[in-house]
Scaffold this motif. Structure first.
Motif, short mmCIF file in Angstrom:
data_model
loop_
_atom_site.label_atom_id
_atom_site.label_comp_id
_atom_site.label_asym_id
_atom_site.label_seq_id
_atom_site.Cartn_x
_atom_site.Cartn_y
_atom_site.Cartn_z
N ASP A 99 -4.69 4.63 -1.63
CA ASP A 99 -4.80 3.18 -1.77
C ASP A 99 -5.54 2.57 -0.59
O ASP A 99 -6.37 1.67 -0.74
CB ASP A 99 -3.41 2.56 -1.90
CG ASP A 99 -2.72 2.94 -3.20
OD1 ASP A 99 -3.44 3.22 -4.17
OD2 ASP A 99 -1.48 2.97 -3.22
N MET A 100 -5.22 3.06 0.60
CA MET A 100 -5.89 2.58 1.80
C MET A 100 -7.39 2.85 1.75
O MET A 100 -8.21 2.01 2.12
CB MET A 100 -5.28 3.25 3.03
CG MET A 100 -3.87 2.79 3.36
SD MET A 100 -3.84 1.08 3.93
CE MET A 100 -4.73 1.25 5.47
N ALA A 101 -7.74 4.04 1.28
CA ALA A 101 -9.15 4.40 1.17
C ALA A 101 -9.87 3.50 0.17
O ALA A 101 -11.01 3.06 0.40
CB ALA A 101 -9.30 5.87 0.78
N ASP A 102 -9.19 3.20 -0.95
CA ASP A 102 -9.80 2.33 -1.96
C ASP A 102 -10.03 0.93 -1.40
O ASP A 102 -11.07 0.30 -1.65
CB ASP A 102 -8.90 2.25 -3.19
CG ASP A 102 -8.88 3.55 -3.97
OD1 ASP A 102 -9.79 4.38 -3.76
OD2 ASP A 102 -7.94 3.73 -4.78
N VAL A 148 0.86 -1.17 0.00
CA VAL A 148 0.00 0.00 0.00
C VAL A 148 0.90 1.22 0.00
O VAL A 148 1.68 1.44 0.94
CB VAL A 148 -0.93 0.01 1.23
CG1 VAL A 148 -1.79 1.26 1.21
CG2 VAL A 148 -1.79 -1.25 1.25
N ASP A 149 0.84 2.01 -1.06
CA ASP A 149 1.77 3.10 -1.22
C ASP A 149 1.25 4.44 -0.71
O ASP A 149 2.03 5.27 -0.22
CB ASP A 149 2.17 3.24 -2.69
CG ASP A 149 2.87 1.99 -3.21
OD1 ASP A 149 2.66 1.66 -4.39
OD2 ASP A 149 3.61 1.37 -2.42
N ALA A 199 -17.79 -2.61 0.55
CA ALA A 199 -18.71 -3.06 -0.49
C ALA A 199 -18.88 -4.58 -0.45
O ALA A 199 -19.99 -5.11 -0.58
CB ALA A 199 -18.23 -2.62 -1.87
N LEU A 200 -17.76 -5.29 -0.25
CA LEU A 200 -17.83 -6.75 -0.15
C LEU A 200 -18.60 -7.19 1.08
O LEU A 200 -19.40 -8.14 1.03
CB LEU A 200 -16.42 -7.33 -0.12
CG LEU A 200 -15.63 -7.27 -1.43
CD1 LEU A 200 -14.18 -7.69 -1.21
CD2 LEU A 200 -16.29 -8.15 -2.49
N ARG A 201 -18.39 -6.48 2.19
CA ARG A 201 -19.11 -6.81 3.41
C ARG A 201 -20.62 -6.60 3.22
O ARG A 201 -21.43 -7.43 3.62
CB ARG A 201 -18.60 -5.95 4.56
CG ARG A 201 -19.23 -6.32 5.91
CD ARG A 201 -18.68 -5.46 7.04
NE ARG A 201 -17.25 -5.70 7.24
CZ ARG A 201 -16.30 -4.83 6.93
NH1 ARG A 201 -16.62 -3.64 6.41
NH2 ARG A 201 -15.03 -5.12 7.16
N ALA A 202 -21.00 -5.50 2.57
CA ALA A 202 -22.41 -5.23 2.31
C ALA A 202 -23.02 -6.28 1.39
O ALA A 202 -24.16 -6.72 1.58
CB ALA A 202 -22.57 -3.84 1.69
N GLN A 203 -22.23 -6.71 0.40
CA GLN A 203 -22.72 -7.74 -0.53
C GLN A 203 -22.94 -9.06 0.19
O GLN A 203 -23.95 -9.75 -0.03
CB GLN A 203 -21.73 -7.91 -1.68
CG GLN A 203 -22.21 -8.90 -2.74
CD GLN A 203 -21.25 -8.99 -3.92
OE1 GLN A 203 -20.14 -8.46 -3.86
NE2 GLN A 203 -21.68 -9.65 -4.98
N VAL A 204 -22.00 -9.43 1.06
CA VAL A 204 -22.14 -10.67 1.83
C VAL A 204 -23.37 -10.60 2.74
O VAL A 204 -24.14 -11.56 2.85
CB VAL A 204 -20.87 -10.95 2.65
CG1 VAL A 204 -21.10 -12.09 3.64
CG2 VAL A 204 -19.70 -11.29 1.73
#
Length: 269
Positions: A8-11, A3-4, A18-23
């Motif tokens: 990047d951290m925010a992304d 992570v540069d 988003a993945l948590r919401a989808q799950v």
């Protein structure tokens, strides 16, 4: 993985959210699908109210033209049980193609699915057991309470209830009688007549048959489509059926309860 930058951290954080919401959404869909299946299985053991009651919110409603509306979680469970004893003696529910759409807040949802059911019903004339195909669709509302998804509203829209021996081409619905409604397709804006004297064999009736004491009652419907027309004459929403012909009685002891002191009508339209 490196992570540069803070960007990047925010992304990554956004992607994880988003993945948590989808799950969570997929997990909720599975829970609601299980609820629909549990409802079907509970109906297929005689509409067992002990199994059905935990599936409904306290303020839930269940409705179907020709059967009326059951109000409250207890009313839904006991009303369905009463229907099983009076009208549907055996059933095998197939719930097909369940669709679920969540509200914006994620705590409520709308559902739709098809019903294809094999059932045993009493013949409308002889009262003897008869094999039927029942087809229709369900529209429902769901609400998450205490971490569980429950029905808050269920509406069954029948498309056919046809004796297997004859099939839906020859006989889509049972005959309307003095003990059950007449299922007919009506057009909005048209004027129809409801037989009040009891001499007409079908509903709506031809007003020419009317006797002098009880002339046929003209009526129209706001929304066209399938309607259940009262055959018994006791409906509180004449000419439309409210389920009064079923003369349902709730057995509150099945839920370990006593009847409410000021209980209203057990089925309402």
């Amino acid at each position: 993985m490196s992570v540069d930058t803070p960007g990047d951290m925010a992304d990554i954080a956004a992607e994880l959210a988003a993945l948590r919401a989808q799950v969570e959404r997929l997990t909720a869909k599975d829970a609601i699908a299980d609820l629909v299946t549990t409802y079907a299985r509970s109906c297929d053991v005689g509409n067992d109210p002990v199994l059905l009651r935990p599936l409904f919110t306290d303020d839930a409603t269940w409705t179907c033209k020709g059967f009326g509306t059951f109000v409250g979680g207890d009313g839904c469970a006991l009303g369905l049980k009463a229907v099983a004893g009076e009208k549907i003696w055996w059933s095998l529910h197939n719930m097909i193609s369940v669709q679920i759409t969540f509200d914006e807040g994620g705590e409520e949802a709308t559902g739709f699915w098809y019903l294809w059911e094999a059932a045993t019903l009493p013949n409308e004339h002889s009262g003897e057991a008869e094999a039927y195909w029942i087809g229709g669709t369900y529209d429902a509302r769901f609400r998450r309470e205490g971490g569980k998804w429950l029905f808050s509203k269920v509406e069954l829209k029948l498309n056919m209830a046809s004796p297997i021996a004859q099939g839906w081409v020859k006989k889509r619905w049972p005959d309307g009688t003095r003990k059950q409604p007449h299922f007919v397709e009506l057009q909005s804006g048209e004027t129809y007549h409801w037989c009040k004297c009891g001499k007409a064999e079908t509903q709506p009736c031809d007003p020419a048959h009317m006797c002098g004491k009880s002339p046929a009652v003209p009526f129209s419907v706001e929304e066209g489509g399938l309607q259940a027309i009262c055959g018994c004459g006791y409906s509180r929403t004449k000419p439309l059926c409210d389920g009064s012909h079923l003369n349902l009685r709730y057995d509150w002891s099945l839920l370990g309860k006593s009847p409410p002191e000021q209980a209203g009508p057990e089925t309402v339209a």
